[in-house]
Every structure is written in C-alpha cells, then in structure tokens.
Design an enzyme around this catalytic site. Sequence first.
Site, PDB file in Angstrom:
ATOM      1  N   ARG A  53       0.730  -1.153   0.021  1.00 30.75           N
ATOM      2  CA  ARG A  53      -0.086   0.015  -0.091  1.00 30.75           C
ATOM      3  C   ARG A  53       0.864   1.239   0.188  1.00 30.75           C
ATOM      4  O   ARG A  53       2.096   1.443   0.137  1.00 30.75           O
ATOM      5  CB  ARG A  53      -0.869   0.063   1.247  1.00 30.75           C
ATOM      6  N   GLY A  54       0.119   2.365  -0.373  1.00 32.78           N
ATOM      7  CA  GLY A  54       0.941   3.591  -0.294  1.00 32.78           C
ATOM      8  C   GLY A  54       0.914   3.961  -1.778  1.00 32.78           C
ATOM      9  O   GLY A  54       1.673   3.425  -2.554  1.00 32.78           O
ATOM     10  N   ALA A  55       0.914   5.323  -2.186  1.00 34.05           N
ATOM     11  CA  ALA A  55       0.810   5.698  -3.504  1.00 34.05           C
ATOM     12  C   ALA A  55       2.159   5.410  -4.267  1.00 34.05           C
ATOM     13  O   ALA A  55       1.939   4.693  -5.400  1.00 34.05           O
ATOM     14  CB  ALA A  55       0.544   7.404  -3.544  1.00 34.05           C
ATOM     15  N   ARG A  87      -7.464  -0.199  -6.784  1.00 30.37           N
ATOM     16  CA  ARG A  87      -7.713   0.792  -5.742  1.00 30.37           C
ATOM     17  C   ARG A  87      -7.863   2.002  -6.385  1.00 30.37           C
ATOM     18  O   ARG A  87      -7.150   2.797  -6.739  1.00 30.37           O
ATOM     19  CB  ARG A  87      -6.538   0.999  -4.790  1.00 30.37           C
ATOM     20  N   GLN A 198      -2.484   2.402  10.462  1.00 28.05           N
ATOM     21  CA  GLN A 198      -1.541   2.573   9.850  1.00 28.05           C
ATOM     22  C   GLN A 198      -0.322   3.249  10.368  1.00 28.05           C
ATOM     23  O   GLN A 198       0.958   3.196  10.173  1.00 28.05           O
ATOM     24  CB  GLN A 198      -1.520   2.759   8.156  1.00 28.05           C
ATOM     25  N   ASP A 239      -2.872  10.427  -2.195  1.00 25.27           N
ATOM     26  CA  ASP A 239      -3.134   9.043  -3.024  1.00 25.27           C
ATOM     27  C   ASP A 239      -3.624   9.877  -4.282  1.00 25.27           C
ATOM     28  O   ASP A 239      -3.736   9.191  -5.386  1.00 25.27           O
ATOM     29  CB  ASP A 239      -4.034   8.457  -2.539  1.00 25.27           C
ATOM     30  N   ASN A 249      -6.560  11.863   0.393  1.00 27.71           N
ATOM     31  CA  ASN A 249      -5.517  11.223   1.254  1.00 27.71           C
ATOM     32  C   ASN A 249      -6.207  10.399   2.439  1.00 27.71           C
ATOM     33  O   ASN A 249      -7.395  10.461   2.461  1.00 27.71           O
ATOM     34  CB  ASN A 249      -4.459  12.249   2.055  1.00 27.71           C
ATOM     35  N   LYS A 250      -5.532   9.614   3.191  1.00 31.73           N
ATOM     36  CA  LYS A 250      -6.170   8.591   4.048  1.00 31.73           C
ATOM     37  C   LYS A 250      -7.337   9.471   5.054  1.00 31.73           C
ATOM     38  O   LYS A 250      -7.146  10.740   5.478  1.00 31.73           O
ATOM     39  CB  LYS A 250      -5.210   8.216   5.167  1.00 31.73           C
TER      40      LYS A 250
END
Length: 364
Positions: A53-55, A87, A198, A239, A249-250
């Site tokens: 995970r993570g852009a 995603r 996270q 993201d 973003n999150k």
Amino acid sequence: MADQRLPTLRWAEPPDGPVLRLLDQTRLPAEEVELTVTDVPGLVAAIRSLAVRGAPVLGVAGAYGVALAAARGFDVAEAARLLAGARPTAVNLGYGVRRAVGAYEAAGGSGEVAAAAALAEARAVHEEDVADSERMARLGLELLGELLPGGRYRLLTHCNTGALVSVGGGTAFGVARAAHRAGSLRRLWVDETRPLLQGARLTAWEAAREGMPYTVQVDGAAGSLFAAGEVDAVLVGADRIAADGAVANKVGTYGLAVLARHHGVPFVVVAPVSTVDLATPDGAGIRIEQRSGHEVTELAPGVSVAPVGAHAYNPAFDVTPPELVTAIVTDRGVVAPVDHGGLVEVCSRSRSYQLPSGNGMMGA
C-alpha cells in the site's frame, strides 16, 4: 531502505519463473514476512488487502504487475485492467500500469522483446521512485526551514508515508526523517490512523527503527495538541491530487487541515508528480474508495466492538480543498500557493508525466 531487513517490493527470478516479492504490511509490526506473487490476480488481492500500500509503491507495483503478466505469457491488456481498478483513488497505480503497457506496446505488443521492455520500464519507475524520495526529503526540509526558522520542529503526521509506501524513502515521513537526521526534529506526533492503524503499526515502526522521538496518539487527540500549541506543522502524503490542488488522502486528513488552518499551523502535502491527476478538475471528481464496514466494527475477524448488524461508514480517503493546503512538495519542486497553474508547472518538468490535452481541466 537500509533500516529494513526486507525491501517493500522486489522482482525475483527463481527457476520456476519470475515473481514479485512483497513485504506483507498486514503482518507488521509483529513480524516481517514476504508475500510471493506469481500472477496479477494475486497482486490485485495483495493491493486490496493492503499487504502492499502507499501511493508511490503502488505505481511501482502496477508497472511490475504488467511486466509479470508479460513475462509469464498472460493477457497484458486484461492484467492492466485488473491492476488499474484495484484501488480506484490511488492514481499512481494507473500511472505505473500505463508506463509499462506503453513500453510493452512500443516493443511490438507480444513476445520476449516486449516483455523485456515492460520489465525495463518497471525498473525505471522503481529507480525514479528512489530518486524522487530523496528530492522530496531535501525540498521538504528546505521548506520547513523557510516556514519555521530555528528548527526543533514538532511535526504531526497521519497514516504511513515512509519507506513502506515507496521503494525509496517515502514522502511526508521522508521529510520528518530528514529533519531528524539534521538534528531539527523535536517530536513526531503519529496519529494511530483508524481503523487499520497504519500510523500506530507502520509509522511508529519506522520511527522506532530510525531512533526518532515520536509519540503515538489516538486520532481524536489531535485537536487538543493544536490547542496546547504542541504542533508546528502537519506533514501528510496523498493518493490523488486534482488539477485545482484538492488532495485525496487517508480519511482524517481533512480534519487535520481544518485544525491547522484554525490554529495558524502550516499544512504541507508531500507527493511526487505522479500523484497529480490533471485530468480530474477538482476534488468532487475524485472517486473515494469505500471499504468494508467490518474494518470499523471489528478489531479483528470475529472480535466485535459494535453491536451485531451495526452499520459502518468506512471511506478510505477524504478530500482536502486547496485553500487549506499551505504547500505541496513534489519531486519537481514546491507548489505554493496551491493552484492549477503551479501544478501544471511542476508536472511539465517531468519527462515521464503526460499533460492532458487542452487546459488540463477535463473530466476523469
């Protein structure tokens, strides 16, 4: 990545054929275990489960996924379709897929030569991410010096934006790490980041490995920190960044931006230009991924914290409007003030970024 025993993602070629090996982030911090992926459906499952995970690293994973399909003789077009939709909010995933597909098609669209071209392009995306991380860390630290002369920063971050979201040093956490190594970090406030933690599981794990002074807090405690004057700046990743500068973003990021504006604290986004989506005009055009309610109502499968049948609202991301963002630090420069023109300017400095036709404000 010198502080990690296992890399976030790597290409390997055992005797029975090429594979992708991923550091399974769902198992951290308890154990470091690699997940071996042999096909695109397996990679899609790893992406959706947040094993990777993570852009930025999703862009690398997308490119390697196309290369994996090509090397193993699978349908590359179908592989690209599956990967790009894994995603929907994360624009980097599609960016990496397009890069590798473009190289594959330019090399003939079939056979070993095309497969080798896709792999070479994936490796190029990989190497660029490492270099991008280094530039963002340097530019972000310089910006902190301009915004907050004197150093000894107390920085607040949300979710995870370090080496785990990258094959390099990461985005927002990379700036905090640079401040720490320069002797300028007084405290890193780490939002636990509900519901999947996270921040507590991953950012704290990375901070501990770096020997950084950090404190984990529940997300709802951020307001009291601002009120007490304990936050000098907020650093977050992204993201997807729309053409007007709106930042997805999150979930929980927007609330931090509102708090930062109210308390006069800089709110800084750190993301490579590959996260900028000039084809989406504004935040309203960003598709927000909705995840299972079980992530909210259960601490673990079968361990409920809500009544049976309780409904849960679980968006993976929220959108922060550009007027609440002090600056966006990219690998090609800093955008401040945050607006369409500034984003077009930094994107135009990247040879691999394809500017959309027209004025860049068309629909997604």
